[in-house]
Each structure stands twice: as C-alpha cells, then as structure tokens.
Design a protein around this motif. Structure first.
Motif, mmCIF file in Angstrom:
data_model
loop_
_atom_site.group_PDB
_atom_site.id
_atom_site.type_symbol
_atom_site.label_atom_id
_atom_site.label_comp_id
_atom_site.label_asym_id
_atom_site.label_seq_id
_atom_site.Cartn_x
_atom_site.Cartn_y
_atom_site.Cartn_z
ATOM 1 N N ARG A 1 -15.693 -2.667 4.565
ATOM 2 C CA ARG A 1 -15.893 -3.243 3.234
ATOM 3 C C ARG A 1 -15.659 -2.180 2.176
ATOM 4 O O ARG A 1 -16.180 -1.065 2.263
ATOM 5 C CB ARG A 1 -17.323 -3.779 3.110
ATOM 6 C CG ARG A 1 -17.549 -4.448 1.774
ATOM 7 C CD ARG A 1 -18.903 -5.068 1.678
ATOM 8 N NE ARG A 1 -19.157 -5.515 0.318
ATOM 9 C CZ ARG A 1 -20.269 -6.099 -0.075
ATOM 10 N NH1 ARG A 1 -21.239 -6.311 0.799
ATOM 11 N NH2 ARG A 1 -20.424 -6.478 -1.315
ATOM 12 N N ARG B 1 -9.256 -4.063 9.109
ATOM 13 C CA ARG B 1 -9.121 -5.053 8.042
ATOM 14 C C ARG B 1 -10.140 -4.696 6.962
ATOM 15 O O ARG B 1 -11.335 -4.663 7.214
ATOM 16 C CB ARG B 1 -9.384 -6.445 8.557
ATOM 17 C CG ARG B 1 -8.917 -7.480 7.542
ATOM 18 C CD ARG B 1 -8.788 -8.822 8.150
ATOM 19 N NE ARG B 1 -7.866 -9.637 7.409
ATOM 20 C CZ ARG B 1 -7.588 -10.885 7.710
ATOM 21 N NH1 ARG B 1 -8.145 -11.438 8.763
ATOM 22 N NH2 ARG B 1 -6.750 -11.590 6.988
ATOM 23 N N SER C 1 -7.227 -2.792 -10.796
ATOM 24 C CA SER C 1 -5.967 -2.915 -10.057
ATOM 25 C C SER C 1 -5.705 -4.342 -9.589
ATOM 26 O O SER C 1 -4.638 -4.649 -9.060
ATOM 27 C CB SER C 1 -5.982 -1.987 -8.841
ATOM 28 O OG SER C 1 -6.952 -2.418 -7.923
ATOM 29 N N ARG D 1 -2.233 -6.095 -8.178
ATOM 30 C CA ARG D 1 -2.121 -6.538 -6.789
ATOM 31 C C ARG D 1 -1.731 -7.993 -6.698
ATOM 32 O O ARG D 1 -0.982 -8.398 -5.828
ATOM 33 C CB ARG D 1 -3.443 -6.316 -6.063
ATOM 34 C CG ARG D 1 -3.637 -4.887 -5.614
ATOM 35 C CD ARG D 1 -4.790 -4.752 -4.665
ATOM 36 N NE ARG D 1 -6.060 -4.748 -5.332
ATOM 37 C CZ ARG D 1 -7.149 -5.310 -4.841
ATOM 38 N NH1 ARG D 1 -7.118 -5.951 -3.706
ATOM 39 N NH2 ARG D 1 -8.282 -5.244 -5.499
ATOM 40 N N SER E 1 -13.139 -6.811 0.222
ATOM 41 C CA SER E 1 -14.062 -6.520 -0.871
ATOM 42 C C SER E 1 -14.678 -7.821 -1.335
ATOM 43 O O SER E 1 -14.130 -8.891 -1.092
ATOM 44 C CB SER E 1 -13.321 -5.840 -2.017
ATOM 45 O OG SER E 1 -12.322 -6.695 -2.521
ATOM 46 N N ALA F 1 -8.276 2.213 0.281
ATOM 47 C CA ALA F 1 -9.165 3.382 0.213
ATOM 48 C C ALA F 1 -9.967 3.535 1.492
ATOM 49 O O ALA F 1 -10.123 4.652 2.011
ATOM 50 C CB ALA F 1 -10.104 3.257 -0.979
ATOM 51 N N GLU F 2 -10.474 2.424 2.007
ATOM 52 C CA GLU F 2 -11.329 2.507 3.192
ATOM 53 C C GLU F 2 -10.540 2.924 4.422
ATOM 54 O O GLU F 2 -10.999 3.752 5.221
ATOM 55 C CB GLU F 2 -12.020 1.158 3.439
ATOM 56 C CG GLU F 2 -12.996 0.759 2.344
ATOM 57 C CD GLU F 2 -14.035 1.820 2.059
ATOM 58 O OE1 GLU F 2 -14.289 2.095 0.874
ATOM 59 O OE2 GLU F 2 -14.571 2.406 3.022
ATOM 60 N N TYR G 1 -12.925 -17.739 -1.340
ATOM 61 C CA TYR G 1 -12.856 -16.377 -1.871
ATOM 62 C C TYR G 1 -11.689 -15.591 -1.288
ATOM 63 O O TYR G 1 -11.047 -14.819 -1.977
ATOM 64 C CB TYR G 1 -14.180 -15.653 -1.619
ATOM 65 C CG TYR G 1 -14.317 -14.388 -2.411
ATOM 66 C CD1 TYR G 1 -14.015 -13.156 -1.847
ATOM 67 C CD2 TYR G 1 -14.717 -14.420 -3.744
ATOM 68 C CE1 TYR G 1 -14.113 -11.992 -2.581
ATOM 69 C CE2 TYR G 1 -14.810 -13.260 -4.485
ATOM 70 C CZ TYR G 1 -14.511 -12.049 -3.899
ATOM 71 O OH TYR G 1 -14.599 -10.903 -4.637
ATOM 72 N N HIS H 1 -4.535 1.662 -6.195
ATOM 73 C CA HIS H 1 -4.897 0.622 -5.237
ATOM 74 C C HIS H 1 -4.041 0.767 -3.997
ATOM 75 O O HIS H 1 -3.017 1.450 -4.002
ATOM 76 C CB HIS H 1 -4.720 -0.769 -5.869
ATOM 77 C CG HIS H 1 -3.297 -1.113 -6.174
ATOM 78 N ND1 HIS H 1 -2.495 -1.825 -5.309
ATOM 79 C CD2 HIS H 1 -2.524 -0.812 -7.233
ATOM 80 C CE1 HIS H 1 -1.299 -1.949 -5.847
ATOM 81 N NE2 HIS H 1 -1.283 -1.354 -7.015
ATOM 82 N N ARG I 1 -12.706 -0.894 -1.123
ATOM 83 C CA ARG I 1 -11.424 -1.069 -1.783
ATOM 84 C C ARG I 1 -10.301 -1.030 -0.751
ATOM 85 O O ARG I 1 -10.239 -0.124 0.074
ATOM 86 C CB ARG I 1 -11.257 0.085 -2.785
ATOM 87 C CG ARG I 1 -10.163 -0.129 -3.802
ATOM 88 C CD ARG I 1 -10.603 -1.005 -4.934
ATOM 89 N NE ARG I 1 -11.628 -0.402 -5.732
ATOM 90 C CZ ARG I 1 -11.389 0.501 -6.701
ATOM 91 N NH1 ARG I 1 -10.167 0.865 -6.970
ATOM 92 N NH2 ARG I 1 -12.379 0.996 -7.391
ATOM 93 N N PHE J 1 -4.008 5.186 -2.247
ATOM 94 C CA PHE J 1 -5.143 5.977 -1.757
ATOM 95 C C PHE J 1 -4.720 6.852 -0.588
ATOM 96 O O PHE J 1 -5.122 8.012 -0.486
ATOM 97 C CB PHE J 1 -6.290 5.054 -1.323
ATOM 98 C CG PHE J 1 -6.973 4.374 -2.460
ATOM 99 C CD1 PHE J 1 -6.862 2.996 -2.635
ATOM 100 C CD2 PHE J 1 -7.723 5.095 -3.374
ATOM 101 C CE1 PHE J 1 -7.485 2.365 -3.690
ATOM 102 C CE2 PHE J 1 -8.356 4.466 -4.439
ATOM 103 C CZ PHE J 1 -8.234 3.101 -4.594
ATOM 104 N N VAL K 1 -13.346 4.923 -6.453
ATOM 105 C CA VAL K 1 -13.546 4.614 -5.046
ATOM 106 C C VAL K 1 -14.730 5.435 -4.497
ATOM 107 O O VAL K 1 -15.248 5.141 -3.424
ATOM 108 C CB VAL K 1 -12.240 4.867 -4.277
ATOM 109 C CG1 VAL K 1 -11.989 6.333 -4.070
ATOM 110 C CG2 VAL K 1 -12.220 4.141 -2.970
#
Lengths: 280, 415
Positions: free
Chosen positions: A217, A164, B102, B106, A167, A222-223, B172, A253, A219, A257, B286
């Motif tokens: 943690r 999971r 982005s 999204r 960010s 990307a991770e 959040y 996004h 993007r 990636f 990134v």
C-alpha cells in the motif's frame, strides 16, 4: 517457445564499465536468443577501447554515430527497430541531474521500446536471482506476467516477487466512518487484490522459480522501488507504456521513483507491442 | 476594566469555556455516532449537535443558557472562535494530504476533461446566476467577489466523500473510479485556489492591497508546490531517522501547517488555505508514511473536526434562515451544473451516456468542503445566513444522493 524480444541495442560509452555492460548484455541476449547491436555516440577515439570491450564475433555489430548521445541512441533504436535497449546508469544522481536528465535516464524515459538499466553491471548469472515485477494497479496483469514467464523460462531465476501496489487516496479522510471499519475495509481490499494476483499467477509457468504475490500500500512506483532496494532485488521489472516528460519528474509518480534511485537492474517494460509480436 | 484584563479569561469564563468545549465535543460525537448507526454521514450528526445547541434550538428554548455557554461576543466567544479556526485549518491540512498531484498526469485526458468541464460549466452557471438574479441569493447587487464565490461553491467537489462512495460501490479500483478521483483532485485544487483569490480580493486588514495579496498568494503556492515539496522530501527522511516517531514528524507537520496558516491569514486570504497548500505539499512526499498520516487523521478527526462541525451549527438559526425556494434553487443549479459539466467531459472523453451520468453524480457530492466554503464566505460577509443554510443543505443532500444515483445509472448501464 520463442522469446518476444528479438533485437537488443547496447549503447556504450568509452569508460571502464563498457566491457562489463557489454558482457551482461550479451549474456541476456544469449539467454533469450536475441540479436545484439552495439552503439557508440562520440568521436572515433573510443574505437580501440570499445573493440577490446566487445568479443570479436560481435565487432560487426558495433556502430558509431556523432551528435547528442541521448537523441542518437533513441534514433538508432527506432531505425534498427530494437525491442530492448540495455544501458549502464548511475544508481542515483544529484537533484539537478535528475531534473535535467542524464543520457541513460533520457533514453529510459523517451524510448519507444523497453529499456534495461544496469546500475550494478556485474558478471553474474541470471540463474538463482531474485526478481521483482510490479504489475499495474488497475487493468490487465497478464501482459507483464506473460513477459516475466517468458523470461523466466530462459533465465531461470530463483525467486520472483509479483508486486501490486495500491493506494486509497481520499478514503483515509473518513470523517464519516469508524476507523476500525476503515482499517477492515482496507484489509479486505488488500485481500481481494491478493486473491486476484494469485489467480493470475497460476495461469503462467515461471520455470521452477518461487513466485510470491505481494500487495504494497502506498504510492504506485514508490513502494515497488523501495521494496526492490530494501530486499536487494537483482532485477525489478515495471511497466511504463508512456514516454515520460519533465512534468512526470516534477510531479513524481510511477517509474520516476525507480529512476530516482535505481535497483541493481531496472527493466522498464513497454510491453504490449512486443507481446503482440510474440509467438506461442 | 482595562484592555489587558479583557484579554484574559477570568475564572468563571475559563470554567464556561471548558464546559462549552466539553458539551460541544460530547454532543457532536454522540450525534455523530447516532448518524453513523443510521447509515448517515457522521458529519451530519456533528452539525446537528451545533444546530441544537445554537440559535436554532437552545437559543430559543433557553436563551440565557445558550448565551452563557456560546456567547457571540466577549473573551469566551473569542476563545471559542480561536478553537474553531484552528480546527478548520487542521481539517484542511488533512484534506490537502489527500490531494495526489500526479493523479491527473496518470489518468490523462479523460480525467482532465471531466475535471475541466466539471468546473467550467457549473462555474459559468454560478457567474451567470450571480449577475442575473443576485437578489435571490440575498445580495442587492452582485460583485465580482460574490460571483466568483458562487461559481466556486457550485463547482467544488468533496474528495473524501467521493472516495468513500466509490469504495462502498466497489468502483474505487475501476477505471471509472480512478477518473472520478483524479477529476475530484483537480476540482479541489482549482476550487480552493479560486476561493483563495476571492478572499484576497476582499482585501485584508493589514493594509495590503488586493493585488499585493494575490501576488503573494501566487508566490506562496508556487514556492510550496515546487521548492517546498523538494525540501520536504529531504527533511522528512532525516526526521524519520533522527526524531521520535510519530511525534517528531507530527510536530514538524503541525508546526509548519500553523506557520503556513499564519502566512496566508496575514496576507488576507485565510488561514485554511495555508494549511491546505502545505498539506498538498506534505502529502505529495513519498516519505510521509501512511501510518503518520493515519495518526494525524485520527487526532484531527476525533477532536478538532467534531468541534468544528458542531461550531458551524452554532453560527446561525437554521430554522429562521431556512429559505425553501433559495435552498431548492441552489440544490438544483448545483446538481445540474455538476452532472452536466462532468457528463459533458466524460462524453467528450469517449464514455457512454450511462457512464457519463455515473461520473456526473459521483462528482456531485459536496460534503464538508462545501460547508467550509460557505462558512468562510459567511464570516467574510460575502453571503447571508440564509444562503449559508442553503449551501449546508445542498452539501449534505448531494452527498447523500450521490451513491444511490450512481448505483442506479450503473445498473441501468449493465442492463
């Protein structure tokens, strides 16, 4: 339990990897009990080579079409109502090719169904593999976990990392905060995510695979892609419910990636419609 | 004295400069910590430090001391102004890092609707108010530049404050929270672009026509957000492999930020915009690690930001220039415009009324962004000191009420 994916489409180009890709796709279809169709877009000169690449019992399922390969593959997938397209792809491309989009990546971005890209198609057993599944940042984890659970029953991987990503955009600029408090808050946030992940994972059976929840943690997309490359994961499964356009490549996004530099196998899951068809 | 001698600080002035910086930083941090203990934003304490040390208090109680430490002209004033300018540019660099390009893609249609209406409605109110009642804002006759500035000031949001509020309310990670953050990103980016255009319209002292300035600005933004981003994605991994960490990447980031700031200052827009756009391009990569980002945050937050916010308080006499009717008017039209605009966007996107109000009040937090906007407008001569004070009060006030009002409407929605 019946697997929710019933039909596979395997586009084949007339190249040396055709036989390996075909074998890999047949292996997957065998594991999940799905029907497999083969497609070649191009002229008939490749017929002999492709007939050699595919086992005789599947020859009746080899189709030929003419036209632009990407478009014809997408069209065939729609017409045959396939659940999964399995394609060979280069692990990475030049910058220009990335933005213009190769055939495999075009299909991955625009297909209505799930797509499995094989960057390293090899005759390997799916048993004892290390898989990763990137679950959505927000919203329901269950559809992805359910699909992975289904797949695990048939393919029996050794290890599954449930990833999971999260960010904290905007929250790092904590001019009105103590950084120790900010670090503690981020840690608490991560722990909460981890607990949710563990609770969700417990609801599913992953055969005898070692299942590990991970919070990364950074993007989204990307991770998990970087993790898959770093840990040499055999297959990474990601959810991408929407089709991807040039804008998604330009403002990179999510799945983009992973598409930029593929892991060994990338399963792009357009999951919800398939799980609606699944039988328990 | 020859001009060359004037350009250099003498021994006495150097001592005063170092003392002034020490006093500013020390008092800003002290009052910032005090504010934090009282559960108020520390930026409030930092601004208060400048208010107390500036014309508002020290300038009244001990004017000679105030004039010695914080003069308004001469080499010492120039040196302090230089520190302040660099501080604000670096602050905007960090603000730019937090913009996720982005995010709008999204989060899709709903975020776009909230962001769009959250800009358009307050923008329209600002333009209308500027032309209808310019005298109330201290302007004899409204110009396009002033109208656009007022419109921008009413429509901008503060992403850091909003993100913090959402975290504190546990929103959040919710869909609502993500929509608000995405919309705030849109607001930040568009708002600063418009303000850059406004500054460009004022013309520069380097002989460029406003139209030339605008063209160069657009080319700069286009290049930075396209080729610039791609180049950074290639350079950063190389740096991370071959240079020391975090020194190598930090030096690279700060060097380029300063060059970009110099460019936008040269074309007549203002240095902060160059740093902001570079920050957006850098933050999008990134390969720019979280740890490097945090190191940069700390470096700027603990040294440059307090100096900058304290220097804001030095600029004006907050008591003499406090105009209650103007402040109330600015506060009310800013809040109404933002809450209504974002609320309309949220409703059009399918949210219910309570959720739309939560979004509206969430987006109404103006924070440091509004203050910086006001300061730049003051320095450019677009607004007077009383309007600046009104904007500062509005910025702080909206940031403080945002969280409690969001909570109120959330609870109302739940019940």
């Amino acid at each position: 339990m019946k697997f929710p994916l019933k039909k596979l489409l395997v586009p084949l180009a007339a190249w040396s990897r055709a036989a390996v890709i075909a074998s890999q796709a047949i292996s997957i279809a065998h594991h999940i009990g799905a029907e497999v169709f083969f497609l070649h877009v191009g002229d008939d000169s490749a017929r002999e080579l492709l007939l050699k690449a595919i086992p005789p019992e599947h020859h009746s399922k080899l189709y030929f079409r003419h036209g632009r390969p990407g478009r014809e593959i997408l069209k065939a997938a729609r017409e045959l109502k396939v659940d999964l397209v399995v394609l060979g792809a280069l692990q990475s491309e030049t910058a220009l090719k990335y933005y213009v989009s190769s055939i495999a990546r075009q299909v991955a971005r625009e297909a209505d169904c799930s797509v499995l890209l094989l960057a390293e198609p090899e005759l390997c057993r799916m048993e004892s593999e290390h898989w990763g599944v990137a679950v959505p940042e927000i919203g329901e984890l269950e559809p992805m976990l359910k699909l992975m659970s289904h797949l695990a029953q048939f393919a029996k991987p050794k290890k599954i990392d449930v990833i999971r990503e999260y960010s904290l955009s905007g929250a790092d600029l904590t001019l009105d905060d103590d950084f120790n408090a900010a670090v503690a808050r981020a840690k608490s946030f991560e722990n909460q995510l981890l607990e949710e992940l563990k609770t969700s994972i417990q609801q599913f059976d992953f055969a005898n695979a070692e299942v590990r929840p991970l919070c990364l943690r950074g993007r989204t997309g990307a991770e998990s892609a970087a993790y898959a490359r770093r840990e040499h994961v055999d297959m990474l499964m990601v959810e991408e419910p929407h089709k991807l356009t040039f804008l998604d490549r330009f403002f990179q996004h999510g799945t983009e990636f992973a598409l930029e530099s593929l892991p060994k196998r990338l399963w792009i899951c357009r999951a919800p419609k398939y799980l609606e068809k699944s039988e328990s | 004295m020859t001009p060359l001698a004037l350009a250099k600080l003498d021994h006495h002035e150097m001592v005063l400069l170092l003392v002034a910086l020490g006093v500013l930083l020390g008092s800003a941090r002290f009052l910032g910590e005090l504010a934090r203990k009282l559960h108020l934003p520390s930026v409030l304490g930092e601004i208060l430090a400048g208010v107390l040390l500036g014309k508002t208090l020290l300038g009244r109680v001990a004017p000679d001391l105030g004039a010695s430490l914080f003069p308004t002209e001469g080499p010492l004033a120039v040196a302090l102004d230089a520190f302040s300018s660099i501080a604000i540019a670096l602050f905007l660099l960090v603000a730019g890092l937090e913009v996720d390009l982005s995010m709008m893609l999204r989060k899709g249609k709903l975020a776009l609707l909230v962001g769009f209406w959250g800009m358009v409605l307050p923008f329209g109110i600002g333009i209308g108010a500027a032309y209808a009642i310019p005298s109330i804002f201290g302007v004899a006759e409204s110009s396009l530049a002033f109208a656009l500035f007022l419109a921008t000031a009413l429509s901008i949001s503060a992403l850091p404050v909003i993100a913090r509020t959402l975290m504190d309310l546990g929103l959040y990670r919710s869909e609502l929270g993500m929509v608000i953050v995405a919309a705030a990103v849109f607001n930040d980016l568009v708002g600063w672009m418009v303000f850059a255009v406004v500054l460009g319209m004022l013309g520069s002292s380097n002989g460029l026509e406003p139209s030339q300035t605008l063209w160069m600005l657009l080319v700069f933004v286009a290049v930075m957000l396209s080729v610039g981003r791609l180049a950074l994605n290639r350079v950063l991994p190389w740096l991370q492999t071959h240079a020391s960490w975090p020194g190598g990447v930090l030096s690279f980031a700060l060097t380029l930020a300063l060059f970009c700031s110099a460019f936008t200052e040269f074309i007549g827009v203002h240095a902060v915009f160059g740093a902001f756009i570079f920050g957006v391009a850098l933050g999008d990569s990134v390969h720019f690690r979280e740890a490097t980002r945090l190191t940069l945050d700390r470096f700027i937050s603990f040294f440059f930001a307090p100096l900058f916010f304290a220097s804001i308080g030095l600029q004006v006499d907050f008591i003499a220039n406090f105009n209650l009717p103007l402040t109330l008017l600015v506060f009310v039209i800013a809040t109404l415009g933002k809450v209504l605009g974002c609320g309309v966007g949220a409703r059009l996107g399918g949210m219910n009324l309570n959720s739309a109000l939560v979004v509206g009040f969430g987006m109404n937090a103006r924070g440091a962004m509004e203050i910086i906007l006001g300061l730049l407008a003051l320095q450019s001569g677009l607004i007077g000191e009383d309007m600046f004070v009104a904007l500062v009060v509005m910025a702080v006030g909206t940031s403080m009420i945002s969280g409690p009002l969001m909570q109120k409407f959330m609870k109302k929605g739940e019940s």
